[in-house]
Design an enzyme around this catalytic site. Structure first.
Site, PDB file in Angstrom:
ATOM      1  N   ILE A  33      63.423 -11.217  86.683  1.00 43.96           N
ATOM      2  CA  ILE A  33      63.007 -12.432  87.390  1.00 43.96           C
ATOM      3  C   ILE A  33      63.278 -13.685  86.556  1.00 43.96           C
ATOM      4  O   ILE A  33      63.426 -14.783  87.099  1.00 43.96           O
ATOM      5  CB  ILE A  33      61.509 -12.312  87.784  1.00 43.96           C
ATOM      6  CG1 ILE A  33      61.172 -13.191  88.969  1.00 43.96           C
ATOM      7  CG2 ILE A  33      60.583 -12.594  86.610  1.00 43.96           C
ATOM      8  CD1 ILE A  33      59.826 -12.878  89.611  1.00 43.96           C
ATOM      9  N   HIS A  80      60.893   0.093  79.995  1.00 44.62           N
ATOM     10  CA  HIS A  80      62.081  -0.418  80.686  1.00 44.62           C
ATOM     11  C   HIS A  80      63.155  -0.736  79.670  1.00 44.62           C
ATOM     12  O   HIS A  80      62.875  -1.145  78.546  1.00 44.62           O
ATOM     13  CB  HIS A  80      61.742  -1.650  81.530  1.00 44.62           C
ATOM     14  CG  HIS A  80      61.006  -2.720  80.784  1.00 44.62           C
ATOM     15  ND1 HIS A  80      59.666  -2.624  80.507  1.00 44.62           N
ATOM     16  CD2 HIS A  80      61.426  -3.879  80.230  1.00 44.62           C
ATOM     17  CE1 HIS A  80      59.293  -3.691  79.827  1.00 44.62           C
ATOM     18  NE2 HIS A  80      60.349  -4.465  79.627  1.00 44.62           N
TER      19      HIS A  80
END
Ligand code: 5GP
Length: 117
Positions: free
Chosen positions: A35, A104
């Site tokens: 994002i 991640h």
């Protein structure tokens, strides 16, 4: 709101409770655009099970980790950054700069990356 131990912002994305641009998905892994990208290509490769950090990995997760790297390789080829190069990063805890406690792998590319992030 603070994530609970069993939940994370990425679990909400996996459950489609919040939106994200999905670049890849299979039964075990999802890859989404970051994002707040810090490079022209900035994709997060995320296991669908909530493993908080590298510190929590077990021997049984070895194949999953390998598959996350292969997803990164595939996306790097698709995005056209494989030849020029890219960086794969996993931040761990406070000193590593981890902010989301759901494992991640960052795929970063599309510009020359300095040694430090
Ligand atoms: P970390 O700092 O934990 O290694 O990386 C977490 C990453 O997740 C950051 O780069 C941050 O921009 C990204 N991120 C945080 N919240 C969201 C979100 O709601 N959606 C997406 N797509 N990325 C997020």
């Amino acid at each position: 709101m603070q994530d609970s131990v069993q939940d994370s912002i990425f679990m909400k994305i996996i459950r489609r409770e919040i939106p994200a641009t999905i670049e890849y998905e299979d039964d075990d892994i999802i890859a989404i655009r970051d994002i707040q990208p810090i490079a022209p290509t900035h994709i997060l490769i995320i296991p669908k099970t909530l493993i908080p950090t590298v510190n929590d990995l077990a021997e049984a997760d070895a194949a999953l980790l390998g598959r996350m790297v292969l997803v990164a390789q595939k996306l790097a080829k698709e995005k056209g950054i494989a030849e020029n190069g890219y960086r794969l990063v996993i931040n761990v805890n406070k000193d590593g700069g981890q902010t989301v406690f759901h494992l991640h792998l960052h795929l970063l590319g599309g510009r020359t990356l300095a040694f430090t992030m």
